[in-house]
Design an enzyme around this catalytic site. Sequence first.
Site, mmCIF file in Angstrom:
data_model
loop_
_atom_site.group_PDB
_atom_site.id
_atom_site.type_symbol
_atom_site.label_atom_id
_atom_site.label_comp_id
_atom_site.label_asym_id
_atom_site.label_seq_id
_atom_site.Cartn_x
_atom_site.Cartn_y
_atom_site.Cartn_z
ATOM 1 N N CYS A 1 0.825 -1.214 0.000
ATOM 2 C CA CYS A 1 0.000 0.000 0.000
ATOM 3 C C CYS A 1 0.856 1.259 0.000
ATOM 4 C CB CYS A 1 -0.961 -0.006 1.179
ATOM 5 S SG CYS A 1 -0.156 -0.351 2.764
ATOM 6 N N HIS B 1 -0.780 0.172 7.678
ATOM 7 C CA HIS B 1 -1.438 0.341 6.378
ATOM 8 C C HIS B 1 -1.430 1.816 5.999
ATOM 9 C CE1 HIS B 1 -4.080 -0.541 3.065
ATOM 10 N NE2 HIS B 1 -5.045 0.224 3.534
#
Length: 848
Positions: A327, A808
């Site tokens: 990500c 994340h």
Amino acid sequence: MAAGDVGELLVPYMPTIRVPKAGDRVYKSECSFSYDSPESEGGIYVCMNTFLGFGREHVERHYRKTGQCVYMHLKRHMKEKVTGASGGALPKRRNTKLFLDLESNGDLNNDDYEFEDEAKLVIFPDHYEIPLPNIEELPALVTIACDAVLSSKSPYRKQDPDSWEEELQVSKHANTLVQMDNGVRIPPSGWKCSKCDLRENLWLNLTDGSILCGKWFFYGSGGNGHALEHYKEMGYPLAVKLGTITPDGADVYSFDEEEAVLDPHIAKHLAHLGIDMLQMHVTENGLRDNDIKPRVSEWEVIQESGMKLKPMYGPGYTGMKNLGNSCYVNTVLQAIFSIPEFQRAYVGSLPRIFDYSPLDPTQDFNTQMAKLGHGLLSGQYSKPPTKSELIEQVMKEEHKPQHNGISPRMFKALVSKGHPEFSSNRQQDAQEFLLHLIHLIERNPIGSENPTDVFRFLVEERTQCCQSRKVRYTERVDYLMQLPVAMEAAVNKDELIAYELKRREAETARRPLPELVRAKIPFSACLQAFSEPDNVEDFWSSALQAKSAGVKTSRFASFPEYLVVQIKKFTFGLDWIPKKLEVSIDMPDLLDISHLRATGLQPGEEELPDISPPIIIPDDPKDGMTNHFMEPPDIDESSVMQLAEMGFPLEACRKAVYYTGNMGAEVAFNWIIAHMEEPDFAEPLAIPGYGGATFPGAGGAAVVGLDNQPPEEMVAIITSMGFQRNIAFHALRATNNNLEHALDWIFSHPEPEEENEMTSETMDLENHVNANILAESDPEGPRIKDGSGRYELFGFISHMGTSTMSGHYVCHLKKEGRWVIYNDLKVCASERPPKELGYIYFYRRIPS
């Protein structure tokens, strides 16, 4: 057509059909120029000679460019399952019609849909098709080649030792590593290389605890290679990169094995140096970080969970698949491709880039950047569901398998190749990847304008000797503004004190922690902290000819067109546990930093003398106890340039002249002939007894300007060897003005058939580049785009988790007047963009 006829049809093409060998990569799941796959409408064509994959739109280009005629066409069909008598789908059974080993985005076990693979040979240009399998009609060699292609594994699987998902091996030194009992204890911060002043890309040697900088990477960043030099001197094999130590492990490199490795005893080895890694697994109250409720709240706020977010489709609203902790790549790419300069450079030049791409486009940076930009901006991979599909979803309460979004697998494999952090499948720092990408773009220039120019700015550093009060002004290039967090300026200190008391009570009683209270920091306080003077460690005053106290302040010598601001919210505790400062900063939509403009030397200020400190060299590099001063060696540069004009590496020429006592180019030439097969032939000069100190010459990488404008003397050297001026210009720009690398580039990039066209285009490029540089900055300095210091916010990247090595990332971008959240494949209109919790912010200049 009879079996014999098919065999005769293939006879002329037999020399071009190959059987994949060990090490050959077969790209059968993704087109080299687009994100078409066997699941796309037109399927994918695999060249039976190079094993590259092409979508229907690009296979003709490959055929015209290479003359390769035989391709394998692969297509995966999806259709609704046949319903049984009761109206439901028939019971599941093994699907024998799936024979392609693909990285599929769809759910192959879906209850309502089934999949069927189809393969056939296609002969160009007539598109004659031969269905597969066809053992009876095909020649044996063709049958073997087809079977090998069909059964080949994905080129990105862990079995492939060259892929970005490389599975690390345990080091042969891990079990027998000897660690010195020298009392070295490593602090959790404040590191710098013990042989130079670098404070990044630092490696901790696990044998003696020395901290040294890493090697210089091919894309222009890294260090001075002192960690490797230390290994060559001492033979201590294992080192861990500082900043990568997490509860799950650390990045360990073996100099002896020349690769990243696993150390199953890393916790014990780090504990010997005062780093207690085992405590990083669990917090003081025995709860793992992921079990703490306030951490979940951060995830919900940043991802806007619990809200009905409207999906966005079309050009500029394409999601990206998470490849497993990728990500950080996705968010950076979404942000930079929202900038018009990057769109023009890659998507606007897409036909030309594709036409001039090398025979293996999977290994060409500009081709993959253009492919990525087209994938994100074309809308081809972000199509809304049809009306019938929406009705079907409502009726069945189940979504039909969608293939929207793109997978950056090929791109990540290329840009991370050879990088110890990004080549792993662990989470990484988005800020470090952004700088890595900027360097790659500068190493691979495209057209007359480098899109990274919009980020580049000059920093003026004012250093003052506190005793003599004299000053020195220097300038350096930077690409982002690192903003410190002014914790002492929190406006809710009473709430923070109350929360801390409740947290400690909960930990003592082993109860759930109270709801997290974040420190609310005014942005103005962070900006003030940025402008405050910093103490300079180990400052050597040229006025006093001795070490003294010094302070340094930084100002903007130029303002970039796009300002990237990083909030420095990550640190280490005294126990080496990675900490993320729980802060909320009121980042402004409109930002004015005009007051941070540099002013230069002021009236009444006296400059420090321009005298370099003496080089401190240990008498014996192994004990490092006794030091003496030594000046850099005297080298006849005219002899060096004579040898360089013959095509030898510049650093090798310097060594040859030094080791032959400056007796002239002819004697030095004989030294080169006798030593050119040695492995360190082209490495910088290291004087015996100097403790590994190196003395790079004028052509070293350390003094190369970041604008890539080739020095005229280097162009003259290459042209004197018989190459055209435009080729010399192109090669030097492509290699950051490194003479040795430029010559390698010339020999590895043969001229295309369209030589005249390329020559005129390159000459136009040279003229255009020179004009731009003269118009925008000093022709001797880096290319910048100076202007007003007023900006508006258009995007930010947020991080969730305790460390940049875990958690994340998501990205919020302002498009067409509204905020949009990019969370991997999910692209939706944002309802509450959490601007106060961001990590990296993107501002664009407001026109004057």
